[in-house]
Write a protein that holds these residues in place. Structure first.
Motif, PDB file in Angstrom:
ATOM      1  N   GLU A  17      -6.983 -24.838 -28.305  1.00  0.00           N
ATOM      2  CA  GLU A  17      -5.839 -23.949 -28.502  1.00  0.00           C
ATOM      3  C   GLU A  17      -5.477 -23.796 -29.973  1.00  0.00           C
ATOM      4  OE1 GLU A  17      -2.696 -25.143 -25.842  1.00  0.00           O
ATOM      5  OE2 GLU A  17      -3.896 -24.625 -24.082  1.00  0.00           O
ATOM      6  N   GLN A  18      -6.491 -23.654 -30.787  1.00  0.00           N
ATOM      7  CA  GLN A  18      -6.296 -23.456 -32.221  1.00  0.00           C
ATOM      8  C   GLN A  18      -5.947 -21.990 -32.521  1.00  0.00           C
ATOM      9  OE1 GLN A  18      -6.664 -25.875 -34.705  1.00  0.00           O
ATOM     10  NE2 GLN A  18      -6.867 -27.353 -33.058  1.00  0.00           N
ATOM     11  N   SER A  19      -5.374 -21.762 -33.691  1.00  0.00           N
ATOM     12  CA  SER A  19      -5.140 -20.409 -34.201  1.00  0.00           C
ATOM     13  C   SER A  19      -6.130 -20.181 -35.328  1.00  0.00           C
ATOM     14  CB  SER A  19      -3.703 -20.273 -34.708  1.00  0.00           C
ATOM     15  OG  SER A  19      -2.799 -20.422 -33.634  1.00  0.00           O
ATOM     16  N   CYS A  21      -9.051 -16.936 -37.217  1.00  0.00           N
ATOM     17  CA  CYS A  21      -9.613 -15.594 -37.303  1.00  0.00           C
ATOM     18  C   CYS A  21     -11.123 -15.706 -37.227  1.00  0.00           C
ATOM     19  CB  CYS A  21      -9.237 -14.918 -38.615  1.00  0.00           C
ATOM     20  SG  CYS A  21      -7.499 -14.530 -38.741  1.00  0.00           S
ATOM     21  N   LYS A  49      -5.107 -20.279 -43.535  1.00  0.00           N
ATOM     22  CA  LYS A  49      -5.609 -19.565 -42.351  1.00  0.00           C
ATOM     23  C   LYS A  49      -7.042 -20.010 -42.070  1.00  0.00           C
ATOM     24  CE  LYS A  49      -4.324 -15.818 -39.961  1.00  0.00           C
ATOM     25  NZ  LYS A  49      -3.188 -15.841 -39.075  1.00  0.00           N
ATOM     26  N   GLN A  76      -8.317 -12.072 -34.028  1.00  0.00           N
ATOM     27  CA  GLN A  76      -7.320 -13.100 -34.300  1.00  0.00           C
ATOM     28  C   GLN A  76      -7.005 -13.834 -32.994  1.00  0.00           C
ATOM     29  OE1 GLN A  76      -4.116 -12.032 -37.144  1.00  0.00           O
ATOM     30  NE2 GLN A  76      -4.960  -9.975 -36.953  1.00  0.00           N
ATOM     31  N   PHE A  77      -7.012 -15.142 -33.085  1.00  0.00           N
ATOM     32  CA  PHE A  77      -6.684 -15.994 -31.949  1.00  0.00           C
ATOM     33  C   PHE A  77      -5.427 -16.780 -32.299  1.00  0.00           C
ATOM     34  CE2 PHE A  77     -11.118 -15.109 -31.470  1.00  0.00           C
ATOM     35  CZ  PHE A  77     -11.366 -15.122 -30.118  1.00  0.00           C
ATOM     36  N   GLU A  78      -4.496 -16.811 -31.375  1.00  0.00           N
ATOM     37  CA  GLU A  78      -3.278 -17.611 -31.520  1.00  0.00           C
ATOM     38  C   GLU A  78      -3.241 -18.591 -30.353  1.00  0.00           C
ATOM     39  OE1 GLU A  78      -1.185 -17.652 -34.038  1.00  0.00           O
ATOM     40  OE2 GLU A  78      -2.208 -15.998 -35.057  1.00  0.00           O
ATOM     41  N   ASN A  79      -3.166 -19.863 -30.676  1.00  0.00           N
ATOM     42  CA  ASN A  79      -3.135 -20.911 -29.649  1.00  0.00           C
ATOM     43  C   ASN A  79      -4.292 -20.774 -28.663  1.00  0.00           C
ATOM     44  OD1 ASN A  79      -0.685 -21.963 -30.761  1.00  0.00           O
ATOM     45  ND2 ASN A  79       0.389 -20.294 -29.750  1.00  0.00           N
ATOM     46  N   THR A  83      -5.672 -12.316 -29.477  1.00  0.00           N
ATOM     47  CA  THR A  83      -4.543 -11.385 -29.569  1.00  0.00           C
ATOM     48  C   THR A  83      -5.069  -9.960 -29.446  1.00  0.00           C
ATOM     49  OG1 THR A  83      -4.640 -11.072 -31.963  1.00  0.00           O
ATOM     50  CG2 THR A  83      -3.378 -12.977 -31.150  1.00  0.00           C
TER      51      THR A  83
END
Length: 101
Positions: A17-19, A21, A49, A76-79, A83
């Protein structure tokens, strides 16, 4: 320089669950080479980032899953979740910086 990630590394970031790009490219794409240089500048400006890249040729299943339309593409990935923010038009370093900061 953006680190080249394997599909397994990307899957691990998603599972944890990383954030981050993820820059998708193909080696013979001239536009991808320009976009890669732009992202290297942005990476210096936004060092906190997490960013990496994948050759789309090596992740065809993920490309279909993520519905990639063309390259270059920045996801882009959030948690750990993708997205809706997909960037296909790498207009300028300033545009990428403002999008990612």
């Amino acid at each position: 320089m953006l680190n080249e990630w394997s599909e397994q590394q990307v899957n691990k970031l998603i599972q944890e669950e990383q954030s981050f790009c993820l820059y998708l490219y193909t080696p013979m794409c001239g536009t991808c080479q320009v976009a890669s240089r732009m992202l290297m500048v942005v990476q210096e400006l936004v060092p906190n980032k997490t960013m990496g890249k994948c050759d789309l040729n090596y992740i065809p299943v993920k490309a279909r899953e993520w519905e990639i339309e063309s390259v270059p593409c920045l996801l882009q990935f959030e948690n750990g979740k993708l997205t809706d923010a997909r960037i296909y038009a790498f207009k300028s370093v300033e545009h990428l910086y403002n999008t990612l900061k």
